[in-house]
Write a protein that holds these residues in place. Structure first.
Motif, PDB file in Angstrom:
ATOM      1  N   THR A 238      40.257  33.511  -6.487  1.00 34.53           N
ATOM      2  CA  THR A 238      39.789  34.726  -7.152  1.00 34.53           C
ATOM      3  C   THR A 238      39.259  35.751  -6.159  1.00 34.53           C
ATOM      4  N   VAL A 239      38.567  35.273  -5.122  1.00 29.40           N
ATOM      5  CA  VAL A 239      37.854  36.144  -4.192  1.00 29.40           C
ATOM      6  C   VAL A 239      38.739  36.665  -3.069  1.00 29.40           C
ATOM      7  N   ARG A 240      39.590  35.803  -2.500  1.00 26.98           N
ATOM      8  CA  ARG A 240      40.371  36.152  -1.310  1.00 26.98           C
ATOM      9  C   ARG A 240      41.845  36.359  -1.660  1.00 26.98           C
ATOM     10  N   SER A 241      42.459  37.301  -0.959  1.00 23.13           N
ATOM     11  CA  SER A 241      43.861  37.614  -1.199  1.00 23.13           C
ATOM     12  C   SER A 241      44.738  36.996  -0.112  1.00 23.13           C
ATOM     13  N   ARG A 242      45.740  36.200  -0.507  1.00 22.85           N
ATOM     14  CA  ARG A 242      46.707  35.573   0.393  1.00 22.85           C
ATOM     15  C   ARG A 242      46.092  34.570   1.368  1.00 22.85           C
ATOM     16  N   ALA A 243      44.822  34.308   1.262  1.00 18.37           N
ATOM     17  CA  ALA A 243      44.170  33.334   2.138  1.00 18.37           C
ATOM     18  C   ALA A 243      43.895  32.074   1.335  1.00 18.37           C
ATOM     19  N   THR A 244      43.871  30.937   2.024  1.00 17.77           N
ATOM     20  CA  THR A 244      43.551  29.692   1.345  1.00 17.77           C
ATOM     21  C   THR A 244      42.380  29.018   2.051  1.00 17.77           C
ATOM     22  N   TYR A 245      41.633  28.299   1.293  1.00 13.27           N
ATOM     23  CA  TYR A 245      40.453  27.596   1.805  1.00 13.27           C
ATOM     24  C   TYR A 245      40.852  26.606   2.889  1.00 13.27           C
ATOM     25  N   ASP A 246      41.880  25.807   2.635  1.00  8.75           N
ATOM     26  CA  ASP A 246      42.277  24.775   3.594  1.00  8.75           C
ATOM     27  C   ASP A 246      42.886  25.365   4.859  1.00  8.75           C
ATOM     28  N   ARG A 247      43.612  26.478   4.743  1.00  8.87           N
ATOM     29  CA  ARG A 247      44.183  27.089   5.942  1.00  8.87           C
ATOM     30  C   ARG A 247      43.078  27.618   6.860  1.00  8.87           C
ATOM     31  N   SER A 248      42.019  28.154   6.274  1.00  9.72           N
ATOM     32  CA  SER A 248      40.891  28.618   7.079  1.00  9.72           C
ATOM     33  C   SER A 248      40.216  27.455   7.793  1.00  9.72           C
ATOM     34  N   LEU A 249      40.042  26.343   7.096  1.00  8.62           N
ATOM     35  CA  LEU A 249      39.435  25.165   7.723  1.00  8.62           C
ATOM     36  C   LEU A 249      40.307  24.646   8.861  1.00  8.62           C
ATOM     37  N   THR A 250      41.603  24.604   8.634  1.00 14.21           N
ATOM     38  CA  THR A 250      42.535  24.121   9.670  1.00 14.21           C
ATOM     39  C   THR A 250      42.510  25.030  10.888  1.00 14.21           C
ATOM     40  N   LEU A 251      42.437  26.337  10.662  1.00 10.98           N
ATOM     41  CA  LEU A 251      42.352  27.294  11.763  1.00 10.98           C
ATOM     42  C   LEU A 251      41.135  27.004  12.636  1.00 10.98           C
ATOM     43  N   LEU A 252      39.989  26.810  12.016  1.00 13.43           N
ATOM     44  CA  LEU A 252      38.757  26.536  12.761  1.00 13.43           C
ATOM     45  C   LEU A 252      38.867  25.236  13.554  1.00 13.43           C
ATOM     46  N   LYS A 253      39.493  24.247  12.970  1.00 17.74           N
ATOM     47  CA  LYS A 253      39.687  22.958  13.647  1.00 17.74           C
ATOM     48  C   LYS A 253      40.612  23.122  14.859  1.00 17.74           C
ATOM     49  N   ARG A 254      41.674  23.875  14.705  1.00 15.10           N
ATOM     50  CA  ARG A 254      42.626  24.076  15.808  1.00 15.10           C
ATOM     51  C   ARG A 254      41.987  24.825  16.965  1.00 15.10           C
ATOM     52  N   VAL A 255      41.150  25.795  16.660  1.00 14.08           N
ATOM     53  CA  VAL A 255      40.453  26.527  17.718  1.00 14.08           C
ATOM     54  C   VAL A 255      39.608  25.570  18.551  1.00 14.08           C
ATOM     55  N   LYS A 256      38.934  24.645  17.876  1.00 14.43           N
ATOM     56  CA  LYS A 256      38.082  23.682  18.583  1.00 14.43           C
ATOM     57  C   LYS A 256      38.918  22.749  19.444  1.00 14.43           C
ATOM     58  N   GLU A 257      40.122  22.428  18.996  1.00 15.37           N
ATOM     59  CA  GLU A 257      41.015  21.580  19.785  1.00 15.37           C
ATOM     60  C   GLU A 257      41.507  22.314  21.035  1.00 15.37           C
ATOM     61  N   ILE A 258      41.745  23.616  20.902  1.00  7.33           N
ATOM     62  CA  ILE A 258      42.222  24.425  22.029  1.00  7.33           C
ATOM     63  C   ILE A 258      41.092  24.692  23.027  1.00  7.33           C
ATOM     64  N   ALA A 259      39.908  25.013  22.510  1.00  8.40           N
ATOM     65  CA  ALA A 259      38.761  25.380  23.359  1.00  8.40           C
ATOM     66  C   ALA A 259      37.520  24.618  22.901  1.00  8.40           C
ATOM     67  N   PRO A 260      37.398  23.347  23.290  1.00  6.36           N
ATOM     68  CA  PRO A 260      36.311  22.494  22.798  1.00  6.36           C
ATOM     69  C   PRO A 260      34.909  23.024  23.074  1.00  6.36           C
ATOM     70  N   ASP A 261      34.738  23.805  24.147  1.00 10.17           N
ATOM     71  CA  ASP A 261      33.405  24.275  24.517  1.00 10.17           C
ATOM     72  C   ASP A 261      33.037  25.619  23.890  1.00 10.17           C
ATOM     73  N   THR A 262      33.962  26.218  23.173  1.00  8.74           N
ATOM     74  CA  THR A 262      33.681  27.508  22.540  1.00  8.74           C
ATOM     75  C   THR A 262      33.074  27.286  21.152  1.00  8.74           C
ATOM     76  N   PRO A 263      31.891  27.842  20.896  1.00 14.05           N
ATOM     77  CA  PRO A 263      31.296  27.683  19.564  1.00 14.05           C
ATOM     78  C   PRO A 263      32.183  28.299  18.482  1.00 14.05           C
ATOM     79  N   THR A 264      32.321  27.597  17.381  1.00 17.63           N
ATOM     80  CA  THR A 264      33.045  28.133  16.226  1.00 17.63           C
ATOM     81  C   THR A 264      32.040  28.421  15.114  1.00 17.63           C
TER      82      THR A 264
END
Length: 309
Positions: free
Chosen positions: A176-202
């Protein structure tokens, strides 16, 4: 029920004292001269006067001012975007220098029309800021860039000090709130960033007041922690216009204090929670120790090189 009664009255603690001093007015004028956009203005952030006039922080919005999505909480324009402006990264970097910012946040409209989701210009902006302003820490706040791994890696290879991507709301309300975005895709994005750059705060942010329950907020905290998110911000949703989603209720300051306490108990490294808290609120305090030290070293060197009056 009259039309007026459909809207929940804004409480006293949400009234803001504007601080339009010379510094704020000068910065606003410079933004227009440089043909730059800030999410501070476009999204009608309630903290713009504190950040611009006092804290020396600003959130630049690149890739134009027209978003390809139409999220029902957001005041940014929706429509067909303009072509890319490759001079934008250098203008942002120059403005960071003129403003003497301690911390610069770079966000953008969603650009689903671009194959890379805007990752290349994002990366160039981070590099330009870092080259021209070595003591300034840089935070990026992109869209989900369709969850594409190569796009995410392109951006992270530029070395931002914080990666921020907002889930915005709880799982149940996301469609209802977000357009074309999904809850799980956002979570996966954050997880992938941590895998690429473990020392960068997310980091991620949620709005409250859209009809979620306390249990759903806590579930969202758990989901973010399960995807290695370090920092959480929680703020009150404010309806930009009558065409946007209405506020279901206003949370009291004590409720935000309780949510902040729960967030720390659950394991977040940092949490800001309050009626006027937004994703970039006090962002300069949230960088890693390594980034803080780099900024401090630059400031120490700068002071050391100043002529004695």
């Amino acid at each position: 029920m009259s039309k007026k009664d459909e809207y929940v009255r804004k409480p006293e603690w949400l009234k803001i004292k504007l601080n339009t001093n010379k510094n704020y007015i000068g910065l606003k004028k410079m933004m227009r001269e440089k043909n730059l956009n800030t999410v501070c203005e476009e999204a009608r952030c309630p903290n713009i006067h504190e950040c611009w006039a006092v804290r020396k922080t600003a959130t630049f919005m690149i890739l134009g001012k027209t978003c390809t999505r139409g999220c029902r909480f957001c005041a940014v324009n929706t429509g067909l975007p303009t072509e890319l402006d490759w001079g934008e990264p250098e203008r942002v970097a120059e403005s960071v220098e003129i403003m003497d910012l301690r911390h610069a946040v770079v966000t953008a409209v969603a650009r689903d029309d671009l194959k890379d989701g805007g990752a290349a210009i994002f990366a160039e902006t981070v590099k330009a800021i870092r080259e021209r302003n070595p003591g300034t820490t840089v935070e990026v706040l992109p869209s989900d860039m369709k969850g594409d791994y190569e796009n995410i890696k392109m951006l992270m290879d530029a070395g931002p000090d914080i990666f921020n991507h907002n889930v915005e709301t709880v799982r149940r309300l996301t469609p209802t709130v977000r357009s074309r975005a999904t809850y799980d895709r956002s979570l996966t994005l954050l997880k992938r960033v941590k895998e690429i750059a473990p020392d960068t705060p997310t980091k991620s942010s949620i709005m409250v007041g859209l009809g979620e329950t306390k249990e759903e907020i806590i579930e969202t905290m758990d989901d973010l922690l399960a995807h290695d998110v370090d920092i959480l911000t929680i703020g009150q949703y404010l309806q930009p216009t009558r065409n946007h989603l209405k506020v279901e209720r206003y949370y009291e300051p004590r409720e935000f204090a309780e949510l902040r306490k729960i967030a720390f108990q659950k394991g977040f490294q940092h949490c800001q929670a309050g009626p006027l808290v937004r994703s970039s609120y006090h962002a300069d305090e949230q960088v890693s120790e390594a980034s803080k030290r780099r900024r401090e070293q630059y400031e120490e060197q700068y002071i050391k090189n100043q002529p004695v009056s």
